[in-house]
Design a protein around this motif. Structure first.
Motif, PDB file in Angstrom:
ATOM      1  N   UNK A 105       0.838  -1.199   0.000  1.00  0.00           N
ATOM      2  CA  UNK A 105       0.000   0.000   0.000  1.00  0.00           C
ATOM      3  C   UNK A 105       0.879   1.256   0.000  1.00  0.00           C
ATOM      4  N   UNK A 106       2.182   1.035  -0.268  1.00  0.00           N
ATOM      5  CA  UNK A 106       3.100   2.153  -0.469  1.00  0.00           C
ATOM      6  C   UNK A 106       3.246   3.037   0.770  1.00  0.00           C
ATOM      7  N   UNK A 107       3.224   2.425   1.922  1.00  0.00           N
ATOM      8  CA  UNK A 107       3.343   3.209   3.165  1.00  0.00           C
ATOM      9  C   UNK A 107       4.650   2.873   3.863  1.00  0.00           C
ATOM     10  N   UNK A 108       5.750   2.956   3.122  1.00  0.00           N
ATOM     11  CA  UNK A 108       7.012   2.520   3.732  1.00  0.00           C
ATOM     12  C   UNK A 108       8.193   3.405   3.359  1.00  0.00           C
ATOM     13  N   UNK A 109       7.976   4.480   2.629  1.00  0.00           N
ATOM     14  CA  UNK A 109       9.146   5.266   2.227  1.00  0.00           C
ATOM     15  C   UNK A 109       8.989   6.722   2.640  1.00  0.00           C
ATOM     16  N   UNK A 110       9.937   7.538   2.165  1.00  0.00           N
ATOM     17  CA  UNK A 110       9.988   8.948   2.558  1.00  0.00           C
ATOM     18  C   UNK A 110       9.981   9.092   4.083  1.00  0.00           C
ATOM     19  N   UNK A 194      12.466  -1.400  23.008  1.00  0.00           N
ATOM     20  CA  UNK A 194      13.033  -0.068  22.778  1.00  0.00           C
ATOM     21  C   UNK A 194      12.955   0.272  21.279  1.00  0.00           C
ATOM     22  N   UNK A 195      13.299  -0.727  20.463  1.00  0.00           N
ATOM     23  CA  UNK A 195      13.282  -0.507  19.017  1.00  0.00           C
ATOM     24  C   UNK A 195      11.864  -0.233  18.518  1.00  0.00           C
ATOM     25  N   UNK A 196      10.881  -0.827  19.188  1.00  0.00           N
ATOM     26  CA  UNK A 196       9.494  -0.582  18.792  1.00  0.00           C
ATOM     27  C   UNK A 196       9.133   0.880  18.996  1.00  0.00           C
ATOM     28  N   UNK A 197       9.699   1.451  20.070  1.00  0.00           N
ATOM     29  CA  UNK A 197       9.451   2.867  20.331  1.00  0.00           C
ATOM     30  C   UNK A 197       9.976   3.698  19.135  1.00  0.00           C
ATOM     31  N   UNK A 198      11.177   3.329  18.656  1.00  0.00           N
ATOM     32  CA  UNK A 198      11.738   4.013  17.476  1.00  0.00           C
ATOM     33  C   UNK A 198      10.817   3.781  16.272  1.00  0.00           C
ATOM     34  N   UNK A 199      10.292   2.559  16.174  1.00  0.00           N
ATOM     35  CA  UNK A 199       9.416   2.169  15.058  1.00  0.00           C
ATOM     36  C   UNK A 199       8.172   3.070  14.994  1.00  0.00           C
ATOM     37  N   UNK A 200       7.627   3.395  16.156  1.00  0.00           N
ATOM     38  CA  UNK A 200       6.397   4.192  16.197  1.00  0.00           C
ATOM     39  C   UNK A 200       6.665   5.697  16.116  1.00  0.00           C
ATOM     40  N   UNK A 201       7.932   6.060  16.382  1.00  0.00           N
ATOM     41  CA  UNK A 201       8.284   7.457  16.580  1.00  0.00           C
ATOM     42  C   UNK A 201       7.751   8.394  15.491  1.00  0.00           C
ATOM     43  N   UNK A 202       7.897   7.980  14.234  1.00  0.00           N
ATOM     44  CA  UNK A 202       7.562   8.875  13.142  1.00  0.00           C
ATOM     45  C   UNK A 202       6.180   8.615  12.551  1.00  0.00           C
ATOM     46  N   UNK A 203       5.398   7.747  13.204  1.00  0.00           N
ATOM     47  CA  UNK A 203       4.079   7.431  12.656  1.00  0.00           C
ATOM     48  C   UNK A 203       3.040   8.260  13.400  1.00  0.00           C
ATOM     49  N   UNK A 204       2.174   8.916  12.638  1.00  0.00           N
ATOM     50  CA  UNK A 204       1.183   9.734  13.338  1.00  0.00           C
ATOM     51  C   UNK A 204       0.056   8.827  13.823  1.00  0.00           C
ATOM     52  N   UNK A 280      16.822  -2.206   1.415  1.00  0.00           N
ATOM     53  CA  UNK A 280      16.938  -1.217   0.334  1.00  0.00           C
ATOM     54  C   UNK A 280      15.687  -1.096  -0.531  1.00  0.00           C
ATOM     55  N   UNK A 281      14.652  -1.897  -0.254  1.00  0.00           N
ATOM     56  CA  UNK A 281      13.445  -1.852  -1.094  1.00  0.00           C
ATOM     57  C   UNK A 281      12.931  -0.421  -1.345  1.00  0.00           C
ATOM     58  N   UNK A 282      12.903   0.441  -0.308  1.00  0.00           N
ATOM     59  CA  UNK A 282      12.404   1.807  -0.566  1.00  0.00           C
ATOM     60  C   UNK A 282      13.233   2.561  -1.608  1.00  0.00           C
ATOM     61  N   UNK A 283      14.511   2.119  -1.811  1.00  0.00           N
ATOM     62  CA  UNK A 283      15.351   2.840  -2.775  1.00  0.00           C
ATOM     63  C   UNK A 283      15.064   2.457  -4.217  1.00  0.00           C
ATOM     64  N   UNK A 284      14.298   1.382  -4.414  1.00  0.00           N
ATOM     65  CA  UNK A 284      14.018   0.936  -5.780  1.00  0.00           C
ATOM     66  C   UNK A 284      12.851   1.679  -6.413  1.00  0.00           C
ATOM     67  N   UNK A 285      12.199   2.544  -5.625  1.00  0.00           N
ATOM     68  CA  UNK A 285      11.080   3.290  -6.219  1.00  0.00           C
ATOM     69  C   UNK A 285      11.425   4.777  -6.191  1.00  0.00           C
ATOM     70  N   UNK A 334      11.777  19.799   6.644  1.00  0.00           N
ATOM     71  CA  UNK A 334      11.343  19.277   5.337  1.00  0.00           C
ATOM     72  C   UNK A 334      11.238  17.740   5.297  1.00  0.00           C
ATOM     73  N   UNK A 335      12.265  17.056   5.836  1.00  0.00           N
ATOM     74  CA  UNK A 335      12.283  15.587   5.730  1.00  0.00           C
ATOM     75  C   UNK A 335      11.126  14.930   6.480  1.00  0.00           C
ATOM     76  N   UNK A 336      10.614  15.629   7.475  1.00  0.00           N
ATOM     77  CA  UNK A 336       9.533  15.019   8.268  1.00  0.00           C
ATOM     78  C   UNK A 336       8.152  15.307   7.689  1.00  0.00           C
TER      79      UNK A 336
END
Ligand code: HEM
Ligand code: SF4
Ligand code: SF4
Length: 372
Positions: A105-110, A194-204, A280-285, A334-336
């Motif tokens: 569903x294309x929810x993995x990059x940027x 702890x890593x899960x916390x990082x995982x959620x960090x940027x998700x609204x 690297x999958x996100x880099x292929x698009x 900008x990146x966020x």
């Protein structure tokens, strides 16, 4: 070619979602809880693991007997062991479903890259936790795993022998090896949190909890498996007997048939290539041309509303020293920025805009939508 593959995958996923919506309603659609399901399984693992921990002894002499005691003598011990085993399998299955869902569903990059990269690292952590868990039982399979893993680590050029002795926690299998496996199993589990916390960090507003119905369904399936296929040990590992029992768990022990098939170096190559490819999958698009929100110095009054409303923490307030009567100005990272447009709606002073999507254009789009 990759694009048409992704499109086909997306169509399949959306079709399944559609069917699940009709059958279970959108509130109970499993696919809308793709990230919450592994999270639920993880908490089942922690809870059952805590109960097992109370009766487990990580030494060569006592480990096997303590697991036997839990399974055969402790009231409901076999159920708890079964829950721990099948919750681990369910977690991996739901993680795969989750990764496929976000990929197709294309929810993995940027701005979601951190979630993707940390997701790959979470999968590696899960493999370490799974393999070390099977060592803790200290049956013949555990013995084979320790021997093969030591060879596997030792086969790496330059650092191999140090890695192998670090894993054994010495030069030969001893009680220190058991302590190391126990440490790897529990320590990596906490590191995963702890890593899960990082995982959620940027998700609204991540959806981290399943509904009662979905939670009951997952628990029911896990309990059913625990009852139908009880988790049992093989014969106890002994230094005097050549171990032969190796009941394979394809979820966590696939590395060992792989080593048998392609050798240690071959398995390293497959493992490293697989992890690198997925990372690297996100880099292929191609990412679309990004135009993050931009703030007009002349209009911003520093009211902070946009920075409070931004779900991606992409706006911070900076002190102003350009002679303006206002003390602060909104600054976009900008990146966020996910170009969601919420800040535009939040600002009462027309001071923030999406350059690709100006307000008059939005109004035109709304008018067209209303007319149709
Ligand atoms: C321990 C295993 C994992 C757990 C518990 C977990 C949990 C979650 C949760 C709860 C969300 C929020 C979902 C939502 O709000 O709809 C999420 C988002 C995400 N996860 Fe995972 N995840 C795990 C592993 C992975 C893996 C292996 C990958 C891929 C390699 C991955 C990639 C992502 C991405 C890209 C997002 C953002 C999706 C979005 O913004 O809609 N995760 N994860
Ligand atoms: S458009 Fe605005 S609200 Fe949305 S992510 Fe970017 S800065 Fe935040
Ligand atoms: S909402 Fe508008 S005026 Fe208020 S800080 Fe943000 S950009 Fe400035």
């Amino acid at each position: 070619m990759l694009t048409s593959f992704v499109r086909s995958g997306q169509k399949v996923i959306l079709r399944i979602e559609d069917i699940l919506n009709k059958v279970f309603s959108s509130e109970q659609n499993l696919l809308y809880y793709h990230g919450a399901m592994p999270n639920f399984c993880m908490w089942m693992l922690f809870l059952s693991g805590l109960l097992l921990f109370a009766y487990y002894t990580p030494t060569l002499e006592a480990a096997y007997q303590s697991v036997e005691y839990i399974t055969n003598k402790l009231p409901y011990g076999d159920v708890i062991r079964g829950i721990h085993r099948y919750a681990a399998d369910a977690m991996l299955l739901t993680v795969i479903l989750h990764a496929l869902r976000v990929y197709f569903t294309d929810r993995y990059r940027e701005y979601r890259l951190i979630a993707w990269y940390s997701g790959v690292a979470l999968s590696v952590f899960m493999l370490i936790i799974g393999v070390s868990g099977y060592i803790l039982v200290w049956d013949e399979r555990s013995f084979i795993i320790v021997t093969k893993i030591t060879d596997f680590l030792g086969s790496l050029p330059f650092i191999g022998s140090s890695l192998a002795s670090a894993f054994l926690n010495g030069e030969v299998i001893s009680n220190y090896t058991m302590s190391m496996s126990f440490f790897l199993h529990t320590g990596t589990s906490f590191a995963l949190l702890v890593l899960l916390w990082v995982h959620y960090m940027r998700i609204s507003r991540p959806v981290v909890n399943v509904t009662w119905a979905i939670g009951s369904l997952i628990s029911g399936i896990i309990l059913l498996f625990a009852g139908l296929f009880p988790a049992i040990s093989g014969p106890e590992a002994k230094f005097t007997v050549e171990p032969s029992y190796f009941d394979i768990d394809w979820f966590y022990l696939w590395l060992f048939p792989l080593i048998d098939a392609v050798g240690n170096i071959g398995a390293w190559l497959v493992l490293i290539a697989g992890i690198t490819l997925v990372t690297l999958l996100p880099n292929f698009v191609r990412n679309h041309d990004k135009e993050p929100a931009s703030v007009s110095k002349d209009h911003c009054v520093g009211c902070r509303l946009c920075s409070i409303d931004c779900p991606y923490e992409a706006i911070y307030m900076a002190p102003r020293n350009d002679g303006s009567k206002y003390k602060e100005i909104a600054v976009v990272i900008d990146d966020r920025c996910a170009e969601c447009g919420l800040c535009v709606g939040a600002c009462n002073f027309d001071a923030i805009e999406l350059p690709n999507y100006k307000s008059p254009q939005v109004m035109d789009d709304i008018r067209i939508a209303l007319q149709s």
